[in-house]
Every structure is written in structure tokens, then in C-alpha cells.
Motif scaffolding. Structure first.
Motif, short mmCIF file in Angstrom:
data_model
loop_
_atom_site.label_atom_id
_atom_site.label_comp_id
_atom_site.label_asym_id
_atom_site.label_seq_id
_atom_site.Cartn_x
_atom_site.Cartn_y
_atom_site.Cartn_z
N ILE A 156 0.94 -1.19 -0.05
CA ILE A 156 -0.01 0.00 -0.10
C ILE A 156 0.86 1.38 -0.02
CG2 ILE A 156 -1.53 1.50 1.47
CD1 ILE A 156 -2.96 -1.24 2.40
N GLY A 168 0.36 3.39 -3.40
CA GLY A 168 -0.29 4.51 -2.80
C GLY A 168 0.28 5.85 -3.63
N SER A 194 -4.67 6.58 -5.89
CA SER A 194 -5.76 7.31 -4.82
C SER A 194 -6.16 6.01 -3.84
CB SER A 194 -6.83 8.24 -5.07
OG SER A 194 -7.81 7.19 -6.17
N PRO A 195 -6.54 6.52 -2.42
CA PRO A 195 -7.20 5.34 -1.69
C PRO A 195 -8.15 4.48 -2.29
CG PRO A 195 -6.73 7.35 -0.38
CD PRO A 195 -6.59 7.74 -1.96
N VAL A 210 -10.56 1.27 2.60
CA VAL A 210 -10.40 2.81 1.90
C VAL A 210 -10.01 3.82 3.07
CG1 VAL A 210 -11.79 4.60 1.01
CG2 VAL A 210 -12.31 2.47 0.32
N ASN A 254 -6.24 3.04 3.54
CA ASN A 254 -5.68 3.69 2.55
C ASN A 254 -5.43 5.16 2.65
OD1 ASN A 254 -5.38 1.14 1.65
ND2 ASN A 254 -6.63 1.45 -0.20
N ALA A 255 -6.51 5.84 3.13
CA ALA A 255 -6.60 7.39 2.89
C ALA A 255 -5.67 7.81 4.11
CB ALA A 255 -7.95 7.84 3.11
N ARG A 257 -1.97 8.12 3.93
CA ARG A 257 -1.40 9.37 3.26
C ARG A 257 -1.05 10.36 4.29
NH1 ARG A 257 -3.63 10.06 -2.60
NH2 ARG A 257 -2.67 8.48 -3.82
#
Length: 305
Positions: free
Chosen positions: A37, A41, A45-46, A94, A97-98, A101
Motif C-alpha cells: 500500500i 499509494g 488514490s485510496p 478505503v 489507505n487514506a 497518506r
């Protein structure tokens, strides 16, 4: 009396080696996903990354389901399977993943691991697994190890606030999904539950399809390769082995294995990306391993309600 007898059998039964092995496979694959990831990434995007890995896993699990031809779950189980898929394979993926960042890997590993503690509490309340002292003591030690890893690898960030909120949402979704999934596995096969849950997760992530299509044009071979890997290994195989293990052991004890995920992520990050861990992270990893050992040890005391 029946609930008390169940807890008594759980306390005195020998460790299920097959469940432990499947759980360790899951932990290793999920640990590797943090490395994937982090790299993928950079260009995806997520939401796109979550949908991409789900599409790949849906195809792989669909082929496996067609080959095995296992009976479909009963109609009454479709709703909880869908809820599991939406929460674990959709919301969790989701938001994690977000969050990665905005929050460094150490803080992410620390906060996401409130999940196993929540699972142990919810399983004690809703699944009748009780509140074994050894389990909670082991989770406390392992969580202390995650805190040490977080302190060793944390960096300050102006965007950390939203990232922390996203991680808490991910941990709550993860814990709720496991508690929802556990009773269904007593009536349906792990493969069917994982496949249908993956289908539900894919449906809720479909709004990210236009973004994914656009980003794939600019994504390099590395990002696409990581996406395929995430779909085949951590998602399709990892969630299938998780469901198999969850069917054969208590939710709380299986969730305690998740404290090994940061250890796996650190080792693989060191081996594959050349990210040498700080000394404090190594101490935290040792605490995680010791906490998991303590949590999974069988007590000779018999639990009764």
C-alpha cells in the motif's frame, strides 16, 4: 449452563494447529500489504487502490468458488455477510489507505491495533466468549509493543488529525466486521463467506471506478503489480485463511495474532525497501510477540458464567 460449558471447553481444549497456521498465513500476508500500500499509494488514490485489489480478488475467489462448487449460504446469512464485506473489505480498506497518506506508518500501526482489543470486548459481550484475563493481559502487552513501534517511527504531520480519525473508523469497522462474521462461519464455508463479502465490498467501492480507470493510464507497472498482488495474496488468500481460522477458534484469540502484523511489516520493509527499523521498534516487536504468546496460552483454569 450451556454457555458456561462452551467456555469451559474453550479453556481446556488444545490449540487448533490448523487454525493457528491459517492465522499466521493471514498475519504474514496482511503485514506485507502495508509495504504494498505504501508503494502503490504513490500513484493510486485510496479508493482506486481499494477497488482495484477487490476486483482482482473477486475474480480469483470466483474461480475458486466455481471449482469447489460449495453450497451457497442460507438467505438469512446474506445480510451479515454483506455487512462484513462492506465494513472490512470496503470501509476498512478505503479509510486505511487514506490514513496512510496523512499519518506515518508507526502511528498507523499503533492506532489500527486497538482493533483486536475491541474485538475481544465485543466478542465477550455478543458472542459469549467471556473476558479471559490472560487474553486481555496479552493484548495489553502487545499493544504496548505497538505503542513502542509508533513512538520509534512517528513523524509530526500537519494532516495527522484527519488521519487519526480515519484510523479509528477503520479499527471500529474491522472489529465490528469480525464479530458479525464469526456466527455466519458456523453455517457457511469460509470460501463462500469471503467471496460474497468481497462482492459486497466491491459494490460499495464502484463509485471509485472512473477514478481507477483514469489513474491506471498513468500508473506504472510497479503500482499495477502491487495492486494485483494485494488482490491475490492479502485479500483473496489472506481473508480466506482468516475466515478458516475464525471458524475454528474464538474471535478474541485469533484477533490477538494481529499484533504480529507490525512486526511482519517492519521485517519486510527492512528486507524489501531497505527501511532499517529503530532500536525502539525492535523492542516493540519483541513486546508484540510476547503479548501474543501470553494471549494465546491456554489457562488450566475453567471459565464458567
Amino acid at each position: 449452563m450451556r454457555a458456561g460449558a462452551t467456555l469451559e471447553r474453550q479453556a481446556s481444549a488444545p490449540t487448533d494447529v490448523a487454525a493457528l497456521g491459517a492465522g499466521l498465513v493471514t498475519v504474514t500476508l496482511w503485514g506485507s500489504s502495508f509495504v504494498a500500500i505504501r508503494d502503490a499509494g504513490k500513484t493510486l488514490s485510496p479508493g482506486s487502490l481499494a477497488l482495484g485489489r477487490l476486483v482482482v480478488s473477486l475474480v480469483v475467489l470466483g474461480v475458486a468458488a466455481a471449482i469447489r462448487r460449495e453450497p451457497l449460504p442460507a438467505r438469512r446469512d446474506l445480510l451479515p455477510i454483506g455487512a462484513f464485506g462492506v465494513l472490512f473489505l470496503g470501509v476498512y480498506s478505503v479509510t486505511l489507505n487514506a490514513a496512510e497518506r496523512r499519518v506515518d506508518a508507526g502511528t498507523a500501526a499503533m492506532l489500527i491495533n486497538i482493533g483486536p482489543i475491541l474485538i475481544a470486548i465485543l466478542a465477550g459481550i455478543f458472542l459469549g466468549e467471556g473476558f479471559p484475563r490472560r487474553l486481555f493481559a496479552g493484548c495489553a502487552v502487545a499493544f504496548a509493543g505497538c505503542v513502542a513501534i509508533g513512538l520509534a517511527t512517528s513523524r509530526s504531520s500537519s494532516r495527522a488529525g484527519l488521519g487519526i480519525v480515519l484510523l479509528v473508523v477503520a479499527a471500529v469497522a474491522y472489529a465490528a466486521a469480525v464479530v458479525i462474521q464469526k456466527p455466519v462461519l458456523a453455517r457457511a464455508s469460509p470460501l463462500q463467506v469471503t467471496w460474497l463479502g468481497c462482492a459486497a465490498g466491491t459494490l460499495v467501492c464502484l463509485p471509485f471506478l472512473p477514478t481507477l480507470a483514469g489513474e491506471l493510464d498513468d500508473a506504472g507497472a510497479t503500482a499495477i503489480g502491487w495492486t494485483i498482488y494485494l488482490g491475490v495474496a492479502p485479500t483473496a488468500l489472506g481473508f480466506a485463511t482468516w475466515a478458516y481460522a475464525l471458524r475454528r477458534t474464538s474471535a478474541g484469540r485469533l484477533a490477538s495474532l494481529a499484533y504480529l502484523i507490525p512486526v511482519v511489516a517492519i521485517v519486510l520493509g527492512w528486507a524489501l525497501l531497505g527501511e532499517r527499523p529503530p532500536s525502539l521498534a525492535a523492542v516493540g516487536g519483541a513486546l508484540c510477540v510476547g503479548g501474543v504468546y501470553l494471549a494465546r496460552r491456554r489457562s488450566h483454569a475453567r471459565f464458567t458464567r
